[in-house]
Design a protein around this motif. Structure first.
Motif, PDB file in Angstrom:
ATOM      1  N   VAL A   1       0.835  -1.203   0.000  1.00  0.00           N
ATOM      2  CA  VAL A   1       0.000   0.000   0.000  1.00  0.00           C
ATOM      3  C   VAL A   1       0.871   1.255   0.000  1.00  0.00           C
ATOM      4  O   VAL A   1       0.586   2.222  -0.715  1.00  0.00           O
ATOM      5  CB  VAL A   1      -0.950   0.000   1.206  1.00  0.00           C
ATOM      6  N   TYR A   2       1.932   1.255   0.793  1.00  0.00           N
ATOM      7  CA  TYR A   2       2.828   2.411   0.816  1.00  0.00           C
ATOM      8  C   TYR A   2       3.406   2.689  -0.569  1.00  0.00           C
ATOM      9  O   TYR A   2       3.463   3.843  -1.013  1.00  0.00           O
ATOM     10  CB  TYR A   2       3.967   2.178   1.807  1.00  0.00           C
ATOM     11  N   PHE A   3       3.840   1.638  -1.261  1.00  0.00           N
ATOM     12  CA  PHE A   3       4.455   1.798  -2.574  1.00  0.00           C
ATOM     13  C   PHE A   3       3.497   2.480  -3.556  1.00  0.00           C
ATOM     14  O   PHE A   3       3.828   3.504  -4.165  1.00  0.00           O
ATOM     15  CB  PHE A   3       4.888   0.436  -3.113  1.00  0.00           C
ATOM     16  N   PHE A   4       2.303   1.930  -3.688  1.00  0.00           N
ATOM     17  CA  PHE A   4       1.374   2.456  -4.683  1.00  0.00           C
ATOM     18  C   PHE A   4       0.792   3.812  -4.270  1.00  0.00           C
ATOM     19  O   PHE A   4       0.592   4.686  -5.119  1.00  0.00           O
ATOM     20  CB  PHE A   4       0.256   1.451  -4.953  1.00  0.00           C
ATOM     21  N   THR A   5       0.547   3.998  -2.981  1.00  0.00           N
ATOM     22  CA  THR A   5       0.006   5.286  -2.528  1.00  0.00           C
ATOM     23  C   THR A   5       1.021   6.400  -2.739  1.00  0.00           C
ATOM     24  O   THR A   5       0.665   7.521  -3.125  1.00  0.00           O
ATOM     25  CB  THR A   5      -0.402   5.197  -1.047  1.00  0.00           C
ATOM     26  N   SER A   6       2.288   6.106  -2.509  1.00  0.00           N
ATOM     27  CA  SER A   6       3.336   7.108  -2.730  1.00  0.00           C
ATOM     28  C   SER A   6       3.418   7.495  -4.204  1.00  0.00           C
ATOM     29  O   SER A   6       3.549   8.679  -4.545  1.00  0.00           O
ATOM     30  CB  SER A   6       4.687   6.573  -2.254  1.00  0.00           C
ATOM     31  N   LEU A   7       3.339   6.498  -5.093  1.00  0.00           N
ATOM     32  CA  LEU A   7       3.383   6.802  -6.524  1.00  0.00           C
ATOM     33  C   LEU A   7       2.168   7.609  -6.950  1.00  0.00           C
ATOM     34  O   LEU A   7       2.281   8.537  -7.764  1.00  0.00           O
ATOM     35  CB  LEU A   7       3.461   5.500  -7.331  1.00  0.00           C
ATOM     36  N   VAL A   8       1.000   7.274  -6.401  1.00  0.00           N
ATOM     37  CA  VAL A   8      -0.206   8.040  -6.712  1.00  0.00           C
ATOM     38  C   VAL A   8      -0.031   9.498  -6.287  1.00  0.00           C
ATOM     39  O   VAL A   8      -0.403  10.425  -7.015  1.00  0.00           O
ATOM     40  CB  VAL A   8      -1.438   7.416  -6.009  1.00  0.00           C
ATOM     41  N   TYR A   9       0.558   9.702  -5.119  1.00  0.00           N
ATOM     42  CA  TYR A   9       0.779  11.070  -4.640  1.00  0.00           C
ATOM     43  C   TYR A   9       1.700  11.851  -5.576  1.00  0.00           C
ATOM     44  O   TYR A   9       1.454  13.025  -5.888  1.00  0.00           O
ATOM     45  CB  TYR A   9       1.376  11.034  -3.237  1.00  0.00           C
ATOM     46  N   LEU A  10       2.769  11.210  -6.025  1.00  0.00           N
ATOM     47  CA  LEU A  10       3.754  11.904  -6.852  1.00  0.00           C
ATOM     48  C   LEU A  10       3.269  12.135  -8.291  1.00  0.00           C
ATOM     49  O   LEU A  10       3.752  13.046  -8.958  1.00  0.00           O
ATOM     50  CB  LEU A  10       5.066  11.121  -6.871  1.00  0.00           C
ATOM     51  N   LYS A  11       2.333  11.324  -8.762  1.00  0.00           N
ATOM     52  CA  LYS A  11       1.930  11.405 -10.170  1.00  0.00           C
ATOM     53  C   LYS A  11       0.555  12.032 -10.400  1.00  0.00           C
ATOM     54  O   LYS A  11       0.186  12.294 -11.539  1.00  0.00           O
ATOM     55  CB  LYS A  11       1.945   9.997 -10.779  1.00  0.00           C
ATOM     56  N   THR A  12      -0.211  12.270  -9.350  1.00  0.00           N
ATOM     57  CA  THR A  12      -1.567  12.786  -9.551  1.00  0.00           C
ATOM     58  C   THR A  12      -1.860  13.943  -8.607  1.00  0.00           C
ATOM     59  O   THR A  12      -1.173  14.150  -7.603  1.00  0.00           O
ATOM     60  CB  THR A  12      -2.623  11.686  -9.301  1.00  0.00           C
ATOM     61  N   GLU A  13      -2.916  14.669  -8.935  1.00  0.00           N
ATOM     62  CA  GLU A  13      -3.434  15.705  -8.055  1.00  0.00           C
ATOM     63  C   GLU A  13      -4.673  15.170  -7.349  1.00  0.00           C
ATOM     64  O   GLU A  13      -5.100  14.039  -7.573  1.00  0.00           O
ATOM     65  CB  GLU A  13      -3.740  16.969  -8.857  1.00  0.00           C
ATOM     66  N   ILE A  14      -5.272  15.990  -6.511  1.00  0.00           N
ATOM     67  CA  ILE A  14      -6.373  15.532  -5.661  1.00  0.00           C
ATOM     68  C   ILE A  14      -7.530  14.972  -6.475  1.00  0.00           C
ATOM     69  O   ILE A  14      -8.087  13.914  -6.141  1.00  0.00           O
ATOM     70  CB  ILE A  14      -6.848  16.683  -4.746  1.00  0.00           C
ATOM     71  N   LYS A  15      -7.892  15.627  -7.569  1.00  0.00           N
ATOM     72  CA  LYS A  15      -9.004  15.134  -8.388  1.00  0.00           C
ATOM     73  C   LYS A  15      -8.703  13.738  -8.927  1.00  0.00           C
ATOM     74  O   LYS A  15      -9.563  12.843  -8.893  1.00  0.00           O
ATOM     75  CB  LYS A  15      -9.265  16.088  -9.550  1.00  0.00           C
ATOM     76  N   GLY A  16      -7.496  13.539  -9.406  1.00  0.00           N
ATOM     77  CA  GLY A  16      -7.105  12.227  -9.918  1.00  0.00           C
ATOM     78  C   GLY A  16      -7.108  11.175  -8.829  1.00  0.00           C
ATOM     79  O   GLY A  16      -7.473  10.014  -9.062  1.00  0.00           O
ATOM     80  N   GLN A  17      -6.705  11.545  -7.617  1.00  0.00           N
ATOM     81  CA  GLN A  17      -6.686  10.608  -6.494  1.00  0.00           C
ATOM     82  C   GLN A  17      -8.103  10.160  -6.130  1.00  0.00           C
ATOM     83  O   GLN A  17      -8.338   8.986  -5.838  1.00  0.00           O
ATOM     84  CB  GLN A  17      -5.989  11.255  -5.295  1.00  0.00           C
ATOM     85  N   ILE A  18      -9.050  11.093  -6.171  1.00  0.00           N
ATOM     86  CA  ILE A  18     -10.453  10.751  -5.888  1.00  0.00           C
ATOM     87  C   ILE A  18     -10.986   9.796  -6.948  1.00  0.00           C
ATOM     88  O   ILE A  18     -11.691   8.822  -6.639  1.00  0.00           O
ATOM     89  CB  ILE A  18     -11.307  12.028  -5.810  1.00  0.00           C
ATOM     90  N   ILE A  19     -10.630  10.046  -8.198  1.00  0.00           N
ATOM     91  CA  ILE A  19     -11.067   9.159  -9.289  1.00  0.00           C
ATOM     92  C   ILE A  19     -10.487   7.758  -9.095  1.00  0.00           C
ATOM     93  O   ILE A  19     -11.192   6.750  -9.276  1.00  0.00           O
ATOM     94  CB  ILE A  19     -10.642   9.743 -10.652  1.00  0.00           C
ATOM     95  N   ILE A  20      -9.214   7.679  -8.711  1.00  0.00           N
ATOM     96  CA  ILE A  20      -8.582   6.377  -8.495  1.00  0.00           C
ATOM     97  C   ILE A  20      -9.277   5.620  -7.366  1.00  0.00           C
ATOM     98  O   ILE A  20      -9.531   4.414  -7.471  1.00  0.00           O
ATOM     99  CB  ILE A  20      -7.076   6.551  -8.190  1.00  0.00           C
TER     100      ILE A  20
END
Length: 430
Positions: free
Chosen positions: A170-189
């Motif tokens: 979870v740490y691995f993928f959540t960190s990548l999501v943080y570095l590659k997306t903004e808040i709107k993209g995170q909500i969509i994911i």
């Protein structure tokens, strides 16, 4: 450059890891109070909140710990290294009980295991340069994988999934999501993960079992676990695992929800506004989880989408309450005994997992053993069982209370250890 710590988040992490140690270390697994047990299947007890709370806090800490929001080779390597270190700590807990060395038995084997534990802990928690750190953990990780699938009898059934393994993923993928997306993209994911998991579990037929179902042992997540990790699953289930492969996908959503809250904490909004937004979001998540529960029941073992929303909602509400009391109103004096847990979570989780294994390896003559008992009463028992049965239980009429006292003594012991680490500025980072 370092970001200022948010004490309320450290406190929530501290309480969470403290609860992990409490529920994982009863005096007797046969005598546990209901709130300290997991739900048998569907449902959610207070104990079921502990693991998702930790994943939520893990996600919330990411934007506070990563100083530059840029994904490059250096940042990726750092994230991958930390993830593998967490995963390898969990793998070693599974391998510990299976270690065999030159046919050693008894105390020579125990001493050898402790030496190996020290070496592994040093590799996974030691402070090395980044490239050395990555090389060491990658080597150790592949040693574990090789042993598990080598055909060596001792390791044929070692469990590969686990709590720390899921945390690392979870740490691995959540960190990548943080570095590659903004808040709107995170909500969509989050939406895609939760809706996609619901559809996968409720619409896709299960090979060998028929229509899609959410029953224990016959659902799609269990079938995938047994297909890919046969003989390497939770010993109590054999054919599926509560930290299995498919159910780790929605757990990533738990981490990303924490990530959203962490970004709120890290924003320039006024503290009161942050607190109100957290309270509103937490309430909305709990209600959403309860509504979805009618169609996709709360279930920790399956980590259902309703479970993600419900538990993340409560984690957000708890954090909002601590944030108001500590960071807004300034009531901090009571936090120190909890902070010592919050700033050193991995070392205590790892060592508190090793300690009961060590105590069980130390054999004591059973005071109630008599010859000619047809083996109904063992001649020797582990030190932990001995202490519980003959040092604690005699003072309590209720076995469950005695079992709880043992767990509380564990908390007291580790509080002392962690207080020493805190005073000596010893912080073990993975």
């Amino acid at each position: 450059m370092t970001k200022q710590r948010i004490i309320s988040l450290d406190v929530l992490r501290g309480i969470t890891i403290m609860m992990m140690v409490l529920v994982n270390n009863p005096g007797s697994w046969d005598n546990v109070f209901a709130p300290l047990e997991h739900a048998n299947w569907n449902g959610c007890t207070p104990t079921d909140l502990v693991f998702p709370f930790f994943i939520f806090v893990l996600g919330a800490a990411i934007p506070l710990a990563i100083l530059t929001k840029e994904l490059n080779q250096q940042s990726f390597l750092k994230i991958l290294t930390r993830s593998l270190r967490i995963i390898s700590l969990g793998l070693f807990l599974g391998f510990y009980g299976k270690i065999e060395i030159f046919n050693l038995v008894g105390y020579p084997l125990l001493i050898s295991k402790l030496i190996i534990t020290g070496i592994v802990a040093y590799i996974l928690l030691g402070n090395f340069k980044q490239k050395i750190k990555f090389s060491l953990v990658l080597t150790l990780f592949f040693v574990f994988v090789f042993l598990a699938f080598s055909g060596i009898t001792a390791y044929n059934e070692v469990r590969l999934p686990g709590v720390l393994q899921r945390i690392g993923i979870v740490y691995f993928f959540t960190s990548l999501v943080y570095l590659k997306t903004e808040i709107k993209g995170q909500i969509i994911i989050i939406g895609l993960l939760l809706v996609g998991y619901w559809a996968t579990m409720t619409l896709i037929p299960v090979p060998d079992f028929g229509p899609a179902n959410l029953n224990k042992g016959t659902n799609l997540a269990g079938w995938i676990d047994n297909l890919l990790l046969k003989n390497h699953l939770w010993s109590f289930s054999k054919t599926w695992d509560p930290e299995g492969i498919l159910s780790t996908i929605p757990a990533i959503a738990s981490g990303i929800i924490g990530l959203l809250v962490g970004q709120l904490l890290n924003s320039s909004l006024a503290k009161k506004e942050k607190g109100l937004k957290m309270f509103g979001a937490g309430l909305a998540l709990v209600i959403s989880g309860l509504i979805w529960n009618e169609f996709f029941p709360l279930n920790k073992s399956l980590w259902t989408s309703s479970f993600v929303l419900y538990t993340a909602g409560f984690a957000t509400l708890f954090l909002a309450a601590f944030y108001y009391a500590i960071d807004i109103k300034g009531y901090k004096n009571w936090t120190k005994p909890i902070l010592v847990w919050g700033v050193n979570p991995m070392i205590v989780f790892f060592l508190s997992g090793i300690l009961p294994r060590v105590l069980s390896s130390i054999k004591i003559t059973n005071p109630v053993y008599t010859t000619g008992n047809l083996n109904e009463i063992p001649e020797q028992i582990g030190l932990q069982e001995y202490l519980n049965r003959f040092w604690i239980l005699p003072y309590f009429d209720e076995p469950k209370l005695a079992s709880l006292i043992w767990a509380l003594l564990n908390i007291l012991f580790w509080s002392g250890v962690l207080w020493y680490f805190y005073k000596k500025n010893l912080f073990f980072k993975v």
